[in-house]
Design a protein around this motif. Structure first.
Motif, short mmCIF file in Angstrom:
data_model
loop_
_atom_site.label_atom_id
_atom_site.label_comp_id
_atom_site.label_asym_id
_atom_site.label_seq_id
_atom_site.Cartn_x
_atom_site.Cartn_y
_atom_site.Cartn_z
N SER A 56 29.90 42.79 40.60
CA SER A 56 30.23 43.04 42.00
C SER A 56 31.73 42.81 42.19
N GLU A 58 33.21 41.10 44.44
CA GLU A 58 33.48 39.70 44.77
C GLU A 58 33.48 38.83 43.52
N SER A 59 32.52 39.05 42.60
CA SER A 59 32.48 38.24 41.39
C SER A 59 33.71 38.48 40.52
N CYS A 61 36.70 39.34 41.67
CA CYS A 61 37.82 38.69 42.36
C CYS A 61 37.86 37.20 42.02
N LEU A 62 36.70 36.55 42.08
CA LEU A 62 36.65 35.12 41.83
C LEU A 62 36.87 34.81 40.35
N GLY A 100 39.55 44.84 47.73
CA GLY A 100 39.62 43.39 47.53
C GLY A 100 40.11 43.02 46.15
N THR A 104 43.56 41.15 45.29
CA THR A 104 43.53 39.90 44.52
C THR A 104 44.54 39.95 43.39
#
Length: 293
Positions: A56, A58-59, A61-62, A100, A104
């Motif tokens: 994903s 988000e994963s 990005c982190l 995103g 990042t």
């Protein structure tokens, strides 16, 4: 096309051959890096209970945030490229155009300044300082010094000068057979058919390194002494110092850092690549052309 082979080939045979061909896409060093990056992504997803494939936004990005705590921006980009590769290779969609993720990466680049850290060159002055702190009567140190001088004079990368371990590729790393002592002309002849930009051995050349009167910088006298004290087969690593031992990646770097520190220099500012930088600058400074360098 060989028609007899065409009609005798099976679908499964061609599939197996194609898998082998795809596996040879990367050089060994690149392949190891990609596998290491994918393992890091795997461990990250396991720890946080995430899906490894597909990822994903988000994963990712982190994951980039985590990597940026200990890595440069360039390394973060390389790791992300490997994660993208495993997606493509397995038929999964990678969120490459995600806002995103792009934001990042841009933020990490700005936070880490995005400035590459270039190591300082090792020149003859530094070589002489290190030489005063080495025990040249010790065969291991003698072999180490020969590897240093070879990397300097030939503008070699560490990867082409010494192997990582006993499982080395003699087509990519110097062997005893690649270094010839020309006693009549008092030269060391380095036979080279590899480099980072010549991975398929399409060219071949010889680098002559003449003897000189400087005790620290004379590769000819040191190689002669090493080869007389530590004999080895032509196919063995060039810098053997006993029947089973030779200079490796780890010992090359570890001892380099030690000698730099003993010489009053900051080891953090130098690496194995410093010999190539210093050798290239030295060659250009004594009249070598840009094309020669």
């Amino acid at each position: 096309m060989n028609l007899s082979f065409l009609f005798s080939a099976s679908w499964e045979q061609l599939r197996s051959q194609n898998i082998l061909s795809q596996g040879l896409r990367f050089a060994n060093s690149t392949k190891n890096n990609v596998l290491s990056h994918i393992r890091q992504w795997l461990y990250f997803t396991i720890y946080f209970g995430l899906d490894m494939l597909p990822a994903s936004p988000e994963s990712l990005c982190l994951f980039m945030e985590l990597m940026s705590n200990t890595s440069s921006y360039g390394h973060c980009k390389n790791v992300l490229s490997s994660v993208k590769y495993i997606h493509t290779a397995t038929g999964h969609k990678f969120p490459a155009d995600n806002f995103g993720l792009e934001a990042t990466l841009q933020g990490i680049k700005r936070r880490l300044k995005g400035t590459p850290q270039f190591v300082l060159p090792i020149d003859p002055v530094i070589l002489r300082r290190m030489y005063s702190n080495i025990d040249i009567t010790n065969t291991q140190d003698l072999s180490l010094w020969c590897s240093f001088l070879t990397a300097f004079y030939c503008l070699f990368r560490k990867a082409n000068t010494v192997p990582k371990d006993h499982n080395f590729d003699p087509d990519c790393v110097l062997t005893r057979g690649d270094i010839v002592i020309d006693e009549a002309g008092q030269n060391v002849l380095i036979y080279v058919n590899f480099s980072k930009v010549n991975q398929y051995q399409k060219s071949f050349h010889v680098i002559p390194i003449p003897a000189n009167s400087d005790p620290a910088l004379d590769l000819y006298r040191h190689i002669k002494k090493l080869y007389s004290l530590a004999r080895a087969p032509r196919t063995s690593p060039a810098f053997m110092y006993s029947a089973r031992h030779f200079i490796t990646y780890r010992s090359f770097t570890h001892r380099l850092k030690q000698l730099l520190a003993k010489s009053g220099l900051d080891p953090a500012l130098y690496s194995g690549h410093s010999f190539m930088r210093g050798g290239a600058s030295y060659l250009y400074g004594i009249g070598g052309s840009t094309l020669m360098v």
